[in-house]
Design a protein around this motif. Sequence first.
Motif, PDB file in Angstrom:
ATOM      1  N   ALA A 293      -3.256  11.823  16.457  1.00  0.00           N
ATOM      2  CA  ALA A 293      -3.508  12.799  17.649  1.00  0.00           C
ATOM      3  C   ALA A 293      -2.321  13.637  17.925  1.00  0.00           C
ATOM      4  CB  ALA A 293      -4.146  12.111  18.869  1.00  0.00           C
ATOM      5  N   ALA A 294      -1.140  12.768  17.658  1.00  0.00           N
ATOM      6  CA  ALA A 294       0.275  13.674  17.964  1.00  0.00           C
ATOM      7  C   ALA A 294       0.305  14.875  17.099  1.00  0.00           C
ATOM      8  CB  ALA A 294       1.199  12.629  17.969  1.00  0.00           C
ATOM      9  N   ASP A 295      -0.276  14.892  15.981  1.00  0.00           N
ATOM     10  CA  ASP A 295      -0.139  16.070  15.004  1.00  0.00           C
ATOM     11  C   ASP A 295      -0.911  17.193  15.225  1.00  0.00           C
ATOM     12  OD1 ASP A 295       1.729  14.363  13.636  1.00  0.00           O
ATOM     13  OD2 ASP A 295       0.219  13.511  12.324  1.00  0.00           O
TER      14      ASP A 295
END
Length: 226
Positions: free
Chosen positions: A7-9
């Motif tokens: 999700a951080a991407d």
Amino acid sequence: MDDLTLAADFPQATREHWLRLVEGVLKGADFQKKLVSRSHDGIAIQPLYSKAEGSTPVMREQPGRWLVSQRIDHPDPAKANELALLDLEGGADALTLVTHKAPAAHGFGVRVESLDDLDRVLSGVMLDLIHLRVDAGGHGRQMAALMLALAERRGHNLSDLSLDLGLDPIGAMAAHGRMSASWDAMARRMGDTLEHLTVQGFAGRTFLADGRVYHEAGASEAQELA
């Protein structure tokens, strides 16, 4: 195993971004008319809800672990018992016993007419190790009496059992269109029943406010809640 951080991407999703995408699909159509529906009471049902910030979380009345409850409603006591044991062996730790006279039986329901019938349905079931809920509709007091008799037959203290007797005289009246006695008489019966159970050491739930009978009759959300 490392925690996944996929999700951080990706950028943080926002309602504004979602609305822009929706507008492209609607191609000028009215958002309220196309995607917002309304209940019978006129309550708007949005297609997407954001996380409630700062609200009080919905909590259970009493903290504790969740139970896996299985409905037992086969008409034949022997078959009902077989199914109950299979469910408990499969991981269930609670049973909901629906009798054939209950509105919730819907043409099924275990035929329990005597203490021996109830004992047969719950043969091999360790009552002190599970939670048991009874759904008997307008015959709740009779089933409650049978449950107390069964506990005594098996040598259980009521204080050691997790029981929900599910007595709902108002719901039974709504389902059948009548009461077995006047409301004053019913109120006295309920008081006497609660007093008797308390004296016997009963620590479970006695009465129930069940909205299913109203829901199944076509009541709206507000009517069912009322």
